[in-house]
Enzyme design. Structure first.
Site, PDB file in Angstrom:
ATOM      1  N   SER A 242       0.837  -1.204   0.000  1.00  0.00           N
ATOM      2  CA  SER A 242       0.000   0.000   0.000  1.00  0.00           C
ATOM      3  C   SER A 242       0.864   1.243   0.000  1.00  0.00           C
ATOM      4  CB  SER A 242      -0.898   0.000   1.241  1.00  0.00           C
ATOM      5  OG  SER A 242      -1.544   1.258   1.416  1.00  0.00           O
TER       6      SER A 242
ATOM      7  N   TYR B 183      -1.943  -1.371  10.396  1.00  0.00           N
ATOM      8  CA  TYR B 183      -2.097  -1.711   8.985  1.00  0.00           C
ATOM      9  C   TYR B 183      -0.872  -1.260   8.197  1.00  0.00           C
ATOM     10  CZ  TYR B 183      -4.058  -1.483   4.214  1.00  0.00           C
ATOM     11  OH  TYR B 183      -4.272  -1.618   2.864  1.00  0.00           O
TER      12      TYR B 183
END
Length: 331
Positions: A222, A235
């Site tokens: 990401s 995350y």
């Protein structure tokens, strides 16, 4: 924790490609029309919406994410390949599975039982309709990928059905907001790490036993692995770990002729978004990048096709592609 979905019919109606739940009070927006407007540079604000549980559900989103686009032109890039996509029932995973099927691959994907069954059934119908004549019927396998024994069962199921694995896409993920590291409990930390990075280790170590020279592994990281995120700390930490995992595994497997790369999407319209953020945050999601809009899954999926195709990316391993709306990252 482990099951396989099967279809009662191979037919996919035109309606299924632009399906929306009848329960919405607003007139549904076509995902294709939304994608066309956004791809042309028009700024987009999503209708405020919120899902209270994870994993998020694609079929209740408005608009539903665009997993296909009229300008995508397949050319048999993956003909005869066997692909396994984790978290393939929705979002980026659905778009990747669809593009792989269009390119000639036989596709298996995973989903979360009792929570993503409806999305998984829809994706199966999409893949049935999209697959090329020489590809085998797609399968969907339910499993909690945070545990080694479940990942082994998924791999065994796919190998029993298709004989081998040529492409592994590690894509399943979950995320939760927290305003401070003090709010992140040990239980939550373990849960996020199990889903987001433990599963990469488990899936890779079992799948590679059934991969031959020319096979490839593609991991989903990401933009937050490079930019950080104060509200998605755990995350972001897992996504940073995926970058390091990709680089290390690429070096480990290069002599076996197996390439390992990754994709680091920016803000993409997937079920993770309304399942993570408030209605107000969801409405303006994606506005922070230079393109001033969120991307759609179909805008990310071709990156996976490129990395999966040996005649497109044969000289790439240990690398990360960045479909992120123009954000400059140090990677």
């Amino acid at each position: 924790m482990f099951a396989r979905l099967v279809l009662s019919s191979r037919a996919l109606t035109t309606r299924a490609l632009t399906w929306f739940p009848k329960s919405h009070h607003r007139t549904p927006k076509s995902p294709l029309r939304v994608f066309q407007r956004m791809a042309s540079g028009e700024q987009q604000q999503f209708p405020p919406q919120r899902q209270e549980t994870q994993p998020g559900k694609e079929h209740v989103m408005e608009p539903t994410p665009a997993f296909s686009g009229q300008h995508y032109r397949p050319s048999n890039k993956l003909q005869g390949k066997i692909a396994l996509v984790t978290g393939g029932d929705s979002g980026i995973g659905r778009a990747v599975s669809h593009c792989f099927a269009l390119e000639g691959a036989t596709v298996a994907f995973t989903y979360v039982k009792d929570q993503e069954d409806k999305d998984a059934q829809h994706t199966l119908r999409i893949l049935e309709e999209s697959k090329t004549p020489d590809a085998k019927d797609p399968i969907a396998v339910a499993a909690d990928l945070g545990y080694d024994e479940n990942c082994k069962r998924v791999v065994d199921e796919v190998v029993n059905a298709f004989g081998r694995i040529d492409i592994l896409v590690n894509n399943a993920a979950e995320q939760y907001k927290a305003s401070s590291v003090e709010e992140i409990t040990e239980e939550r930390l373990e849960r996020v790490f199990r889903t987001n990075i433990f599963s990469h280790f488990f899936m890779a170590r079992h799948a590679m036993k059934h991969m031959r020279e020319g096979s490839t592994i593609i991991n989903t990281t990401s933009i937050v692995a490079y930019k950080g995120s104060p509200e998605l700390l755990d995350y972001a930490a897992t996504k940073g770990a995926i970058v390091a995992f990709t680089r290390g595994l690429a070096l480990q497997l290069v002599n076996r002729g197996i390439r390992v790369n990754a994709v680091a999407p920016g803000p993409i319209w997937t079920p993770l978004i309304p399942a993570t953020f408030s209605e107000e945050e969801t409405a303006r999601f994606g506005s922070e990048v230079p393109m001033k809009r969120a991307g759609q899954p179909i805008e990310v999926a071709p990156s996976y096709v490129f990395l999966a195709c040996n005649h497109c990316s044969s000289y790439m391993t240990g690398q990360v592609l960045h479909p992120n709306g123009g954000a400059i990252v140090n990677g």
